[in-house]
Design an enzyme around this catalytic site. Structure first.
Site, PDB file in Angstrom:
ATOM      1  N   LYS A  79      26.294 -18.919  61.038  1.00  0.00           N
ATOM      2  CA  LYS A  79      26.862 -17.751  61.712  1.00  0.00           C
ATOM      3  C   LYS A  79      26.726 -16.521  60.820  1.00  0.00           C
ATOM      4  CE  LYS A  79      31.080 -16.280  64.152  1.00  0.00           C
ATOM      5  NZ  LYS A  79      32.460 -16.664  64.553  1.00  0.00           N
ATOM      6  N   SER A 160      33.758 -16.006  69.435  1.00  0.00           N
ATOM      7  CA  SER A 160      32.697 -15.172  68.891  1.00  0.00           C
ATOM      8  C   SER A 160      31.478 -15.972  68.418  1.00  0.00           C
ATOM      9  CB  SER A 160      33.242 -14.367  67.706  1.00  0.00           C
ATOM     10  OG  SER A 160      33.653 -15.235  66.642  1.00  0.00           O
ATOM     11  N   SER A 184      37.523 -19.023  68.432  1.00  0.00           N
ATOM     12  CA  SER A 184      36.097 -18.691  68.403  1.00  0.00           C
ATOM     13  C   SER A 184      35.164 -19.839  68.041  1.00  0.00           C
ATOM     14  CB  SER A 184      35.850 -17.518  67.448  1.00  0.00           C
ATOM     15  OG  SER A 184      36.362 -16.331  68.001  1.00  0.00           O
TER      16      SER A 184
END
Length: 494
Positions: A79, A160, A184
């Site tokens: 990420k 997210s 998330s």
């Protein structure tokens, strides 16, 4: 031979150890999938050379007869919130364009030490602020899933960590890092039919992870199944003296402890989570999940978490408040983007840099956070929200007297279409309604796929556990996974 990109973490590791295939072959296969999937916009930066170099190092170790680490030969996605030496870390924001860290985050370094290679940096909601991956400065991630009604409307992969969830579901990587501030990891896992666990706050170091809300942010693994999450979580976890919130505790061998036999365990069903107007398909899969856990030997009991209704408003005071403080460092002086209009002074540079660098949702949350921390409103908002947080944590502490884990839906719906909620921030924030309470209390929580809705989209079930009881959460997740028999995957259109 099975397509290597159809294999998960455990199968890749075991195959590399046995010499069934080489780590380089695995990395090459996944690199090819990443290169072919630009339509999903899951990866912001491809790093095929990193994956190959790590694979070659593992192959050399095996050839020399050396013991291989826990994730030997497994290429992963990272990420874009994790700092990686020499590779841009931008938190999907223009304000960090060009920022190449000179240091490695603790979590990513642990994964490299465990034998992983990096396929690339994954797209996400800007600064992890969002539930649909529509706030990225570099374009939306598109879910690999499509509704079965014949339409081709692009769907949200959740947020997210939407780049992570889309990449795993589309077989671009077997696993990926995620971060969970208010859901998330769990919500995007539910939207794309994969598994993901947010561990107890402090299990994984936050050092080198670009901060959103420091008292809530927690890294965790996302993968295809529960065993793969257990393996990766073990590699990621551990005490870090560079993080003052890191837990100085030994890391359990979660993979070895996996068991779907829940005899003697009690599973709580929080009655406050069964809300008015609840989606009928979500309610049905929740009931089915309870039956699966009963079949695994657990006793199902109804419990009460009376302050649940206040969790979302408290979260959307505390998280923006911490964000407004954390994001004050982005001023155009030291790193990232700088906008300096002709004849501008220092304050003008700050304003111009932030106006150009931050997206609308980030600006919205900074303004909310600055407002609730201001002198006239601090006690009315922030102090009250922290009191509510303490009450929510107390609810959970009391409920553990009656059960070992909790079962709830992960999200209030299946994946929605891109653009469907983007004009309504409140509707978007409601996506976190089932995920936020566990985050406020710092508890381990996991999403596992339970089935498909009438439109052929995945639905997730959430298990919430006691502090430090990741094993209990993983075991309940495994019991659901075995009984759900979820094997659905998106048809390739990209």
């Amino acid at each position: 031979m099975t397509d290597l990109t159809d294999l998960g973490v455990a199968d890749i590791r075991n195959g590399v150890r046995a010499g069934t295939f080489s780590a380089r072959e695995v990395a090459t296969a996944f690199n090819a999938n990443v290169a072919e999937a630009k339509a999903l916009n899951a990866f912001l930066i491809d790093t095929p050379e990193h994956a190959l170099a790590a694979a070659d190092a593992i192959d050399a170790k095996r050839a020399a007869g050396e013991e291989l680490p826990i994730m030997a030969g497994v290429p992963i996605g990272m990420k874009d919130l994790f700092c990686t030496v020499g590779v841009e870390a931008r938190a999907a924001s223009e304000i960090l364009n060009g920022f190449k860290p000179t240091y490695e985050s603790t979590v990513s370094q642990k994964l490299w030490d465990a034998g992983c290679g990096m396929l690339g940096k994954l797209n996400m909601d800007q600064f992890a602020m969002g539930s649909s991956n529509e706030t990225s400065a570099f374009g939306n991630v598109i879910s690999p899933w499509r509704r079965n009604d014949g339409g081709n409307a692009p769907l949200a992969p959740g947020g997210s960590s939407g780049g992570s969830s889309a990449a795993i579901s589309a077989r671009l990587c077997p696993a990926a890092t995620g971060t969970d501030t208010g859901g998330s990891i769990r919500q995007p896992a539910a939207f794309t039919g994969i598994s993901g666990i947010k561990p107890t706050y402090g299990r994984c170091s936050r050092w080198g992870v670009i901060a959103f809300a420091s008292s809530l942010d927690q890294a965790g693994p996302m993968a295809r199944d529960v065993r793969d999450c257990a393996i990766m979580l073990e590699a990621m976890s551990g005490f870090d003296p560079k993080d003052s919130t890191s837990l100085d505790l030994p890391v359990p061998n979660w993979e070895a402890g996996l068991s779907s036999n829940l005899k003697g365990k009690r599973v709580g069903i929080p009655k406050e989570y069964r809300m008015d107007g609840m989606n009928a398909e979500i309610a049905a899969i929740w009931d089915k999940g309870a039956e699966w856990l009963r079949d695994a030997g657990a006793e199902i009991v109804e419990v009460s978490l009376p302050h649940t209704r206040y969790a979302l408003p408290a979260y959307y005071i505390i998280a923006p408040a911490e964000a407004s403080s954390n994001l004050a460092r982005y001023d155009g002086v030291r790193y990232g983007q700088r906008n300096l209009p002709d004849g501008a002074g220092l304050q003008d540079m700050y304003a111009a840099t932030r106006a150009a660098g931050f997206g609308p949702e980030v600006k919205r949350r900074i303004m909310i956070g600055t407002y609730v921390l201001s002198a006239g409103f601090y006690d009315a908002y922030y102090t009250q929200a922290q009191k509510v947080r303490a009450l929510i944590a107390r609810d959970f502490a009391q409920v553990w007297e009656h059960c070992d884990v909790l079962l709830a839906p992960t999200a209030p719906s299946a994946a929605f279409g891109l653009g469907e909620n983007s004009d309504d921030p409140i509707a978007m924030y409601l996506n976190d309604v089932f995920a936020v309470p566990a985050s406020l209390a710092g508890l381990p929580a996991m999403s596992v796929p339970g089935g498909l809705d009438s439109q052929g989209l995945p639905l997730g079930l959430q298990i919430i556990g006691k502090p430090l009881d990741e094993q209990g959460v993983l075991n309940a997740g495994l019991a659901i996974e075995e009984r759900a028999g979820f094997t659905a995957r998106p048809g390739k259109w990209w």
